[in-house]
Structure formats: C-alpha cells, structure tokens
Design a protein around this motif. Structure first.
Motif, short mmCIF file in Angstrom:
data_model
loop_
_atom_site.label_atom_id
_atom_site.label_comp_id
_atom_site.label_asym_id
_atom_site.label_seq_id
_atom_site.Cartn_x
_atom_site.Cartn_y
_atom_site.Cartn_z
N LEU A 1 4.42 7.45 -14.65
CA LEU A 1 3.40 6.98 -15.58
C LEU A 1 2.08 6.63 -14.90
O LEU A 1 1.03 6.93 -15.41
CB LEU A 1 3.88 5.77 -16.39
N HIS A 2 2.16 6.03 -13.71
CA HIS A 2 0.92 5.72 -13.02
C HIS A 2 0.19 7.00 -12.65
O HIS A 2 -1.03 7.06 -12.63
CB HIS A 2 1.19 4.89 -11.77
N LEU A 3 0.98 8.02 -12.42
CA LEU A 3 0.41 9.33 -12.12
C LEU A 3 -0.46 9.78 -13.30
O LEU A 3 -1.58 10.23 -13.12
CB LEU A 3 1.56 10.30 -11.90
N ALA A 4 0.08 9.61 -14.51
CA ALA A 4 -0.66 10.02 -15.69
C ALA A 4 -1.82 9.08 -15.95
O ALA A 4 -2.92 9.50 -16.30
CB ALA A 4 0.28 10.03 -16.89
N LEU A 5 -1.55 7.80 -15.78
CA LEU A 5 -2.57 6.80 -16.07
C LEU A 5 -3.75 6.96 -15.11
O LEU A 5 -4.91 6.81 -15.49
CB LEU A 5 -1.96 5.41 -15.95
N GLU A 6 -3.42 7.28 -13.87
CA GLU A 6 -4.48 7.48 -12.90
C GLU A 6 -5.32 8.69 -13.30
O GLU A 6 -6.54 8.68 -13.17
CB GLU A 6 -3.87 7.68 -11.52
N LEU B 1 5.32 1.20 -18.58
CA LEU B 1 4.11 0.70 -19.25
C LEU B 1 4.13 1.15 -20.70
O LEU B 1 4.57 2.25 -21.01
CB LEU B 1 2.89 1.32 -18.59
N TYR B 2 3.64 0.31 -21.58
CA TYR B 2 3.49 0.70 -22.98
C TYR B 2 2.12 0.27 -23.45
O TYR B 2 1.59 -0.75 -23.01
CB TYR B 2 4.58 0.07 -23.84
N HIS C 1 -1.28 11.08 -26.45
CA HIS C 1 -0.32 10.69 -25.41
C HIS C 1 -0.75 11.30 -24.09
O HIS C 1 -1.06 12.48 -24.02
CB HIS C 1 1.08 11.21 -25.74
N ILE C 2 -0.78 10.49 -23.07
CA ILE C 2 -0.93 11.06 -21.74
C ILE C 2 0.45 11.05 -21.10
O ILE C 2 1.36 10.37 -21.59
CB ILE C 2 -1.92 10.26 -20.87
N GLY C 3 0.62 11.77 -20.03
CA GLY C 3 1.95 11.77 -19.44
C GLY C 3 2.04 12.72 -18.28
O GLY C 3 1.03 13.29 -17.85
N GLU C 4 3.26 12.85 -17.78
CA GLU C 4 3.47 13.81 -16.72
C GLU C 4 4.77 14.55 -16.96
O GLU C 4 5.64 14.05 -17.67
CB GLU C 4 3.51 13.12 -15.35
N PHE D 1 0.83 -1.18 0.00
CA PHE D 1 0.00 0.00 0.00
C PHE D 1 0.86 1.23 0.00
O PHE D 1 1.83 1.32 0.77
CB PHE D 1 -0.91 0.01 1.23
N ARG D 2 0.54 2.14 -0.88
CA ARG D 2 1.28 3.39 -0.90
C ARG D 2 0.27 4.51 -0.72
O ARG D 2 -0.86 4.42 -1.20
CB ARG D 2 2.00 3.57 -2.23
N ARG D 3 0.67 5.53 -0.04
CA ARG D 3 -0.24 6.63 0.19
C ARG D 3 0.01 7.71 -0.84
O ARG D 3 1.09 8.26 -0.91
CB ARG D 3 -0.06 7.17 1.60
N ARG D 4 -0.97 7.94 -1.67
CA ARG D 4 -0.94 8.99 -2.68
C ARG D 4 0.10 8.73 -3.76
O ARG D 4 1.11 8.09 -3.57
CB ARG D 4 -0.65 10.35 -2.04
N MET D 5 -0.22 9.25 -4.94
CA MET D 5 0.64 9.10 -6.11
C MET D 5 1.93 9.89 -5.94
O MET D 5 3.00 9.42 -6.26
CB MET D 5 -0.08 9.65 -7.34
#
Lengths: 417, 486
Positions: A142-147, A236-237, A324-327, A124-128
């Motif tokens: 990437l999870h930041l963007a994907l989220e 991730l791709y 494209h999504i991203g951060e 478990f992680r708290r926040r992105m």
C-alpha cells in the motif's frame, strides 16, 4: 511483505532488474481464475471472499512484521524520502548512538536528566521495493501505491509562470502529505476479521464498509491468504471508509431463496441449490467486474521478478466516481497474482484531478481554468482550498480572495428569519 | 391459541434456551459483558411476567450459572410472591441448591450477602443447605472462606471445632476432628498435606516449595475425576505416572472437550482408547434409551466458528462431537455428516465457512426418521440456504412430516435473547451438554406454535413434580447431626 520468486529460473542475468518505468503498463485488471464466494456480514462491514480454483504456486507472499511503534522513512530517490506515520513530531538525531528518533511533540525536561526524551525509533528503509535476496523482494504494501499517489506531479510547474512562487518552481510540491486510518481505527473491522470464516480455497477478499468498496486484496495462494488475513487490520484505509463505519450501524445480508415450484424430487432440489449458487457467483462477478474505473487505471511497472511484474496503478481521478489506487503483481499473461487497493477520499480525488489537469496544461492557470470550466479566480481559490495555496504568489491569491469577497458582498443578502 | 398464550410460550422457551446455553462468558461472536447484560434483562423480564414459570425452570436442565441467578432473584424478590408461591419456590430452591456443586451454592450465598438479602426465609434456606452437607469439617477446609461468609450471613451455629477453624484457627494446639487436624499440621509439615483435597493442598504445596511432579505423585489418590482429567496433560509432561493411564469416568461432553484439546497426532496415536472412552460415556448417558431413536442422521457443524472463544475453547465443536457419539448409541441406524471433515470424527477440526444447506440436503436424502443439526445457526455460505432447503423439503418433498428435524444450538446470541434459529418451522433447542439433549427436545415443540400454553404449564408442572419427588442424592458420609442446631 516479501515476494518470493519460486522455482522458475530468472530469465536474463539471474538478477531481477527494475523495469523501464517510462511506458505505462497494460491497463485494467484481469481477474480470470477468481470466483467470488458468498459474503459474510458483521455490522457495517461486508467481507466477500475471492476464491481461486487453481492457486498460483510459484509466487508466494509472506508478512514481515515491523515494530508497530516505529516510523518508517523510505528513501525513494535522490533527495526524496517517503515518511509514513509521523504523529506530530520533530525529527532529529536525539539518541547518543546516532540512531534517529522522533519525539512525541515538544517535551519539557530537566536539563540535568540523563535519560533520553520519550520518543519512538525511526527505521530507515532503502527503496519501496528492494531485492532482499536472490529471488526475494521486499516491498511495502500500500505504501508503494500511496507513494505513487503522493509523487503525482511532484515536480511542480514545468514552466516558470509568473503566478507560482519561487518555492513551487524550485522545490515542487515537497513535502506533500496525506492522512489515512489504520484498520484498528475502523470500528467493527477487527471483530469482522476475527470472526470471518476463511474458505479453504480462498485467495483474496473484497472489503465493503456500508456497501462501499473499501479495499480489495488478492494473493497467489490460500496458504498465503491464511497467513496474511490478519494484516488487513494493519493496513491503511481512507477517510471515507472510516466515516462510513461510524455512520452506518449495519448492512443487510443477502438471503438465498429457492423456487419451490420447480422442486418435485431430491434431484430437483439439488439442481435448485446449484442454480442459486451460480446466481450468487454471477451477481458477485458483476461486483468484481465492475471494479470501479478498472478500465481507466494507469499502471506503472515497478519491478520485474521472473515472469511476474510488480506494478502500481493510479485511477483516472474522475471526481464523481470511486477512485482506488493500489498495486498488483501480474504474470506475463496479465493474470492477477497479487492486488491491494486503497480507496481515495473525495478530497484526495479532487487533489489528484486538479494536479492532473494542471500538468496537462503545463501549469498554466488560465488554460487549466478554461479546461475545468471556470475562471482564474475560481481555479486559484480551488487550489487554495485543496491545500496548494502556498504554491501561488501571495498577491495573486489575495487578489482572488478579495474579488470573491466583493462578489459575495455585491450579491443581495438572503432574507433573515 | 391466543396471541398472548403464544407469546408466553415463546418467551418461556426462549428463556430456557438462554438459561441452558449462556454462561456469561465470551463466545465466538459476543463478548462477556454483552452476554451478561442481555441475560440479566431476560431474567428480569421472565421473573416480572411469569414468576411461577420462572421458578419452575429450576426443575429443568438449565445450567448451574443460570440456576444460581434464578435462586438469587427469587430470594431477592420474595416479598412479591404470595404464600403459596413461596412454599413451592422454597422447595424448588432447596432441591436445586442441593444439585448445585458446593462452590456454586456458596457463590449464591455470597451474592445474597452482597445484595443484603437476609430475611428469615433466606437464613433458613442457607441453614438447611449447610445442615445437609455431608461433612462440615471438610467444607471448612475446602470452602473455607465461603463457609465463613455463609455462617456469618445466616448466623449459623457451627459445630465447635468448625467454628474455631474458620474464625480462630491458630489458637488450639490440636483439633479432635481428623481433617481439621491434618489441615493444621499441613501448614507445618509437608507429609500431612497429601491427605487434604487437591485444591487446598495445591496452595500449601507452593508454600512449602514442593516441586510440582512430586506433589502430583503424592496427591494423586485424592484427585476427583474432573481434576484427574484436567491434570492428565501436565502429568504426562512431568512424567507423573500416578495420575493414571485410563480415562476417568467423566461426562460425555467434558470428555469430548478433553479429546479436542489434544493435538491431532496424539488423537491418532490414542485413537482406540479415546473412541472407546467416548463410546462408553455415550452409553452411560443414553442409558436405557440406547437404540430407540430409529434411523438418525446428524449434520454437525465444524466450521471455524465452532472453535468458540478463549474461555470456552472449542465448546461448540465438543458439543457436536459428543452429540455424534450419543446419537450413535441412541440410534438404530446412524450417519454423522460433518461440514468439511471426512473420515474419523475423532480428528475433527474447526475450519472453513458454514455451508449448511447442501449438507442438510445430503442428510435428508437418506430419508431418516430424525435429522439432528448441531450448529451455532450462522449459515453463511451462502446465507439462509439451510432455511430454504428445510422449507422446500417440508413443503414439497415431505409434507407428511416423516422426518422430524431438530436443531441443537450450543451458542447463546445476546442480541436476540435466544439461540439463533435455522428456520422458523424447525424446533431449535439450546444445548450445553450433549447428554441433556434428549430431555430438552421435548420442550422445543412449545416454541414452534404447535402446542398450547396450558400444555406448557402442564409440562412444567409435571417436570416440577418429578423434580421434587426425586430423593436427594447423598454422597459421602451422612450429615453430621450436630452440624447445625436449627
């Protein structure tokens, strides 16, 4: 991955605070200071280095590796979690010491057996993006963007139109899932990354698969790049990248040509070399400037650290272009320090587009259908095909399906043979 | 020259390039399996089409690994050769087998056994080779399993005690031959094992539970030069002084590999010693040719791909480093240009992209008599620039060909069955050890279309004649007359 604020003192209270996320940030990507180098090709993968003449020294990134077998559950808001990499699992508290775990599917076990069922640990992680330490931020790349993409119109209908189910109105789109491939699953990528010759001043990379831009990656400093280069394999791709890597055996290499008519002395030849190098950079800058839809990106700041801002961006979801999504992390002047993107597949783009249009018309089916140039059954079937059928009342869905079937049957059959 | 002749020339040179560079091991870009498959095809192709030339390559500096394959293939397909061909092949095989290190020759015999090749000629070749070994008792200890396989396969009659030690060693209470007796005693007595060869003693030492430092101290006098070099680092760590402080006399490229295996601070600390050893090895390799090459500029590839693979650590870089010192000796006036490294070549390190074009121009600008490029041929910053620079240079700035350009490539490319070329007009030679380069450069002109097939045949015939005329070097004690009854 951790972002470390450097020597510059934080402005304000000394604590980096999450910024106001209501207003959209500056759109577009400012790539000043980045120059594209000559690409290196391996099979279908083309890796184009991005070089920085003046590296950024007061922001440094480094990788924090988590156990690749564990699943991450990230709490992103009240009663909302982002779960990544849960391969066909039931999530439950199996372990005796109350740490959560996920088993690999259903398992038949001897009830007498004392051992634990085979499973993988959950973390478990708290926040992105979370402050780790003073001037140190941990965020999940990437999870930041994907989220951000998953949370798109997550709340569901704002007005309780009668067509939507109760679940759609009360719980929105929860849970919403998207699939992606890790770099290990992209054929040829591991080899391409292994044999790539990193430039001494390299701060980033454009990754093309079968000449489609798969990902862009930029970091502040060459040392960071050298350390983070292997993490490209753990990223991730999208689905499209995976398919292209399978379908295309090789892409051609651009060859340099020199104009020998202009050469009379050694100095001429050297000038000709310089000229060809400039031509290269121009060609490549075109590629960078043409970062698909860069002008239409809607970016959302997530965290501010000193003079840098971490934000994530979403594309315009135009179905017939690349999306494209991203951060990114930009400094106060909007100059890019960090960038990571993920190419959405066509289906993902369509889903984003559909949700965007629904939201724009307050989830009113008729108005949205008109805006999309179709009628109500057309839109309903489209929603159903996109995987949002469960949000609509079954009787409406069935009526539309029947109507479509009748229409198909009414049409003359195509001649056989 | 007719097209078929030209193709034949290119085929043979391609094969020699492959047979010099490839060792069937993983390279930076290609895996071991690809290499083996590609190489096997190439051997079959040349054997099928140019059998006499295939045999003649045994007289060239092809590496031991490929020489072993050539020998095996020739013996495997002996029924396809005419009587005259067989006579020449037999002499070539015998001469080449004597040049191979014993473990390699024994491996050929094992392979022949695996393939079931056991005709009269094969047995005669094995018999003659074993008979020519200086000391069969020594072989029975050091290459115990291999000798027993060869003996069984070729029905060799070995001297009495050698036969006993191979097949029934526990029976005698003692042996008359000193080394066999030492070996027997070493199974029970720690002191005896220090008189055995290192590789044999190592296993027995483990069995006796002797600690490594004590063992190395004891075995130090028995070490060969190669073993001494290999054990230096661990001896230093274990503080064993007996391995020696001066660098042994090993070939240049191997010494360069050793230098590159050291950390850079250590290279700085021992700079004078290492440079001295490399220069001495280069002088030995150059021999009488020293100083005869005129003005030479070398462009040496130290890009990241020169780091080789896990099994060939820094091999391309070691070849480049060895070439640097060799050319320094060969040339009257020498400049070495590394792609990214500046300063002392001893500290060279594989890093960065391969931007050969600009560096080649730096070299050509000095107007040397010869330009030597050592690179794996992947010119990627930007791609193809080196070829363009060389083309424009030749067509516009040096049409009289005052500068001869040669490209030495230490890496076999399995996709193209050859070493990768920089430019079509430039002679490209595969190279495994820098010290062979001078001889291989002769062959390179046959691949650029400037020499005819007849010339190639004549060249090879000349090499074969010289190769067969050289008296067999005999090392150690002379062959035991009783070793093999013919």
């Amino acid at each position: 991955m951790t972002a470390v604020g450097g020597d510059r003192p934080d402005t304000g209270r000394g604590l980096p605070e999450p910024v106001d996320t209501t207003g959209a940030g500056p759109a577009g990507l400012d790539l000043t200071g980045l120059v594209a180098g000559p690409a290196q090709v391996w099979g279908a993968v083309r890796l184009q280095p991005l070089l920085r003449t003046a590296p950024i020294a007061d922001l440094r990134l480094h990788a924090r590796l988590y156990d690749p077998d564990e699943v991450s559950v990230v709490k992103v808001g009240p009663r909302t979690a982002y779960v990544a990499y849960v391969p066909h699992a039931f999530v439950a508290s199996w372990t005796t010491d109350a740490t959560p775990a996920a088993t690999y599917g259903t398992q038949l076990r001897d009830p007498e057996a004392t051992g634990q069922p085979r499973g993988i640990g959950l973390h478990f992680r708290r926040r992105m993006a979370r402050r780790d330490d003073k001037r140190r931020l941990r965020f999940l790349p990437l999870h930041l963007a994907l989220e951000g993409y998953l949370a798109l119109q997550f709340g569901g209908p704002a007005i309780a139109w009668e067509e939507w189910t109760r679940q759609a109105v009360t719980r929105g789109l929860s849970p919403r899932a998207e699939a992606a491939y890790t770099g290990v699953g992209i054929p040829g990528l591991a080899d391409a990354l292994r044999i790539f010759e990193i430039h001494p001043e390299q701060c980033g990379m454009l990754l093309y698969v079968a000449d489609a831009l798969a990902a862009a990656f930029v970091v502040p400093h060459p040392d960071d790049y050298r350390a983070l280069h292997p993490t490209l394999l753990q990223d991730l791709y999208g689905e499209l990248v995976h398919q292209y890597a399978h379908l295309y055996p090789a892409v051609p290499e651009f060859q340099t040509t020199l104009d020998d008519a202009r050469v009379h002395t050694v100095a001429d030849l050297r000038a000709e070399l310089d000229r060809s190098r400039t031509a290269w950079s121009e060609l490549d800058l075109l590629l960078v400037d043409g970062f698909p839809g860069a002008t239409q990106l809607s970016s959302e700041p997530v965290y501010r650290m000193g003079r840098y801002t971490l934000s994530r961006f979403l594309p315009a979801f135009t179905p017939d272009t690349e999306n494209h999504i991203g951060e990114s992390i930009t400094d106060e002047g909007g100059r890019l320090a960090y960038l990571k993107t993920f190419r959405l597949s066509a289906a993902q783009t369509r889903r984003g587009h559909l949700l965007g249009q629904l939201a724009a018309y307050d989830w009113n089916l008729d108005a949205t259908a008109e805006a999309l140039g179709t009628d109500r059954p057309g839109l309903v079937l489209r929603l159903d095909r996109s995987g949002f059928g469960h949000l609509l009342r079954p009787d409406i869905l069935d009526a539309c399906r029947n109507q479509a079937r009748r229409l198909r049957r009414g049409r003359p059959r195509p001649p056989v043979g | 020259m007719s097209l078929s002749d030209r193709v034949a020339c290119e085929d043979v040179v391609m094969f020699v390039n492959a047979a010099v560079t490839s060792t069937g091991q993983r390279e930076f870009r290609a895996g071991a399996a690809e290499q083996r498959m590609s190489l096997d095809f190439l051997h079959e192709y040349v054997l099928g089409n140019y059998r006499d030339l295939y045999a003649a390559t045994l007289a060239l500096d092809v590496n031991h690994f490929n020489a072993a394959i050539v020998v095996t293939n020739l013996l495997r397909t002996a029924h396809l050769a005419g009587p005259d061909q067989r006579a020449v092949e037999g002499r070539l095989i015998a001469a080449r087998l004597r040049l191979l290190p014993p473990q390699r020759a024994y491996r050929v015999f094992r392979e022949l056994r695996r393939l079931g090749v056991n005709n009269r000629r094969t047995r005669a070749i094995i018999r003659d080779w074993v008979a020519a070994r200086p000391d069969p008792a020594f072989d029975a200890v050091k290459y115990r399993r291999s000798l027993s396989i060869a003996a069984r396969h070729a029905h060799l009659s070995l001297p009495a005690e050698v036969g006993t030690v191979l097949f029934d060693w526990r029976r005698p209470k003692r042996y008359g031959t000193p080394i066999l007796e030492t070996w027997r005693r070493a199974h029970y007595e720690q002191r005896a094992l220090y008189e055995l060869p290192y590789t044999v003693a190592e296993g027995l030492a483990v069995r006796h539970g002797i600690n490594r430092a004590r063992f190395l101290t004891g075995i130090a006098p028995k070490l060969t030069d190669g073993e001494r070099l290999r054990l230096r680092t661990s001896a230093r760590r274990l503080e064993v002084a007996a391995i020696g402080t001066d660098l042994p006399r090993v070939p240049l490229t191997r010494l360069a590999s050793y230098v590159l295996s050291l950390s850079r601070p250590e290279r700085v600390r021992r700079g004078a010693e290492l440079t001295g050893a490399l220069r001495a090895a280069a002088r030995r390799a150059a021999g009488r040719q020293a100083g005869s090459w005129g003005r030479v500029v070398a462009v040496l590839d130290d890009s990241y791909s020169a780091s080789g693979s896990g099994v060939k650590r820094r091999r391309p870089l070691a070849v480049a480093l060895a070439t640097h010192y060799l050319l320094e000796t060969l040339a009257a006036d020498y400049t070495g240009l590394w792609l990214s490294h500046r300063g002392d070549p001893l500290l060279v390190h594989p890093i960065g992209p391969t931007g050969l074009g600009a560096r080649i121009l730096d070299g050509l600008e000095r107007r040397p008599d010869r330009l030597v490029v050592v690179s794996d041929g992947w010119d990627n910053a930007p791609p193809g620039q080196a070829a363009e620079v060389l083309r424009v240079w030749r067509s516009r700035l040096d049409p009289e060909e005052r500068t001869s350009v040669v490209h030495l490539n230490p890496v076999y490319e399995s996709d193209s069955f050859d070493v990768r070329r920089l430019a079509p007009a430039v002679a490209t030679v595969g190279v495994r050890d820098a010290e062979d380069a001078a001889a291989l450069v002769e062959l390179a002109r046959f691949s650029t279309g400037t020499a005819t097939f007849d010339e190639l045949r004549a060249h090879l015939a000349d090499r074969v004649a010289r190769f067969l005329a050289v008296p067999v070097p005999v090392t150690g004690p002379g062959p035991d007359d009783a070793a093999v009854a013919a």
